[in-house]
Scaffold this motif. Structure first.
Motif, PDB file in Angstrom:
ATOM      1  N   CYS A  16      -6.135   1.919  -7.030  1.00 31.67           N
ATOM      2  CA  CYS A  16      -5.425   0.866  -6.283  1.00 31.67           C
ATOM      3  C   CYS A  16      -6.411   0.079  -5.432  1.00 31.67           C
ATOM      4  O   CYS A  16      -6.835   0.552  -4.364  1.00 31.67           O
ATOM      5  CB  CYS A  16      -4.342   1.481  -5.406  1.00 31.67           C
ATOM      6  N   ARG A  18      -6.315  -2.434  -3.316  1.00 29.94           N
ATOM      7  CA  ARG A  18      -5.992  -2.695  -1.914  1.00 29.94           C
ATOM      8  C   ARG A  18      -6.205  -1.453  -1.064  1.00 29.94           C
ATOM      9  O   ARG A  18      -6.749  -1.523   0.053  1.00 29.94           O
ATOM     10  CB  ARG A  18      -4.544  -3.176  -1.798  1.00 29.94           C
ATOM     11  N   LEU A  19      -5.793  -0.288  -1.580  1.00 30.27           N
ATOM     12  CA  LEU A  19      -5.943   0.951  -0.834  1.00 30.27           C
ATOM     13  C   LEU A  19      -7.402   1.378  -0.745  1.00 30.27           C
ATOM     14  O   LEU A  19      -7.843   1.882   0.291  1.00 30.27           O
ATOM     15  CB  LEU A  19      -5.099   2.056  -1.467  1.00 30.27           C
ATOM     16  N   TRP A  22      -9.018  -0.793   1.911  1.00 29.37           N
ATOM     17  CA  TRP A  22      -8.570  -0.462   3.263  1.00 29.37           C
ATOM     18  C   TRP A  22      -9.149   0.857   3.753  1.00 29.37           C
ATOM     19  O   TRP A  22      -9.690   0.939   4.849  1.00 29.37           O
ATOM     20  CB  TRP A  22      -7.050  -0.432   3.316  1.00 29.37           C
ATOM     21  N   PRO A 119      -2.653   3.678   3.605  1.00 28.22           N
ATOM     22  CA  PRO A 119      -2.287   2.282   3.365  1.00 28.22           C
ATOM     23  C   PRO A 119      -2.308   1.471   4.657  1.00 28.22           C
ATOM     24  O   PRO A 119      -2.086   2.010   5.746  1.00 28.22           O
ATOM     25  CB  PRO A 119      -0.856   2.399   2.837  1.00 28.22           C
ATOM     26  N   PRO A 124       2.598   1.782   1.920  1.00 25.40           N
ATOM     27  CA  PRO A 124       2.189   1.558   0.530  1.00 25.40           C
ATOM     28  C   PRO A 124       3.201   0.695  -0.194  1.00 25.40           C
ATOM     29  O   PRO A 124       4.383   0.679   0.149  1.00 25.40           O
ATOM     30  CB  PRO A 124       2.142   2.972  -0.057  1.00 25.40           C
ATOM     31  N   GLU A 128       1.834   0.764  -5.715  1.00 25.03           N
ATOM     32  CA  GLU A 128       0.875   1.815  -5.347  1.00 25.03           C
ATOM     33  C   GLU A 128       1.523   3.193  -5.419  1.00 25.03           C
ATOM     34  O   GLU A 128       0.908   4.159  -5.882  1.00 25.03           O
ATOM     35  CB  GLU A 128       0.330   1.528  -3.952  1.00 25.03           C
TER      36      GLU A 128
END
Length: 243
Positions: A16, A18-19, A22, A119, A124, A128
């Motif tokens: 994932c 985005r995760l 981050w 997240p 999340p 995700e």
């Protein structure tokens, strides 16, 4: 496949974007109180014995808790509440969790989450959650010989877990049972290598719930004790709530 191998595979996941971005950003920027610490900054695997009879399912690692320490519910206030309650009912060796190697042991209990990466804003996305679903299915498959009950922390975990259980060998009623604090259902297997599974709901141990009194230590300990007894464990604490 073993749980130890599964845990290692989870810790290497980068599915994932985005995760990944981050969790790694948080591990570099850090919180001021932890600026001298090396953050884990990776997916956080489950924690507890491989022959656990009881499973606790949360939401996802906290940015400066498990994402920092590398162990579920370790190093933040939500974990402080959860482990204190686990110790109070005799399911943990000590009431505190600061970092791996701190001496904490769980007795017959394993802790996991439907999403293994921290997240943004503790939220999340459905995509995700669904991407991470395979890890939880594999974990349940490995725990199936011994696991007999699950305590789910919060509505997100409840909604994420029920489809996983349906795919992992248990029949989930339709319409799906609704989440609520103290809610409980028994799922029957649709495979010969599964046993009935008691599923109990509990408000999440977030500060939003514990600071406002929506979830008190006594409420948490009662659901823990009920879920433990459903698994055949013998906790200290209050008797099972009337059905």
């Amino acid at each position: 496949m073993s749980l130890a191998l599964l845990d290692r595979e989870i810790a290497e996941c980068r599915a994932c974007p985005r995760l990944v971005q981050w969790r790694e950003r948080v591990a570099v920027e850090k919180r001021a109180a932890f600026r001298d610490e090396t953050y884990w900054g990776r997916p956080v695997p489950g924690f507890g014995p491989p022959d656990a009879r009881m499973l606790i399912v949360g939401l996802a690692p906290a940015a400066h808790g498990a994402n920092r320490t590398g162990r579920m519910f370790t190093g933040d206030r939500s974990g402080d509440v959860l482990y204190a309650a686990l110790h109070a009912v005799g399911l943990a060796s000590q009431p505190t969790a600061t970092r791996p190697g701190d001496g904490l042991e769980l007795y017959g209990v394993r802790i996991t989450a439907p999403v293994h990466c921290a997240p943004p804003e503790n939220k999340p996305t459905p995509a995700e959650r669904d991407t991470c679903r395979g890890w939880l299915e594999r974990e349940l498959d490995l725990l199936a010989p011994t696991v007999r009950s699950v305590m789910v922390l919060g509505g997100f975990g409840w909604q994420a877990l029920l489809p996983v259980l349906a795919g992992a060998g248990w029949t989930v009623p339709r319409p799906r049972p609704r989440f609520g604090h103290g809610a409980s259902i028994t799922l029957h297997p649709d495979r010969t290598d599964r046993e009935p599974l008691a599923v109990h709901g509990c408000y999440h141990v977030s500060q939003q719930n514990t600071f406002t009194g929506r979830l008190t230590p006594a409420m948490l300990e009662r659901v823990l004790a009920d879920t433990a007894r459903a698994a055949g464990l013998s906790p200290a604490g209050p008797p099972i709530s009337p059905s």
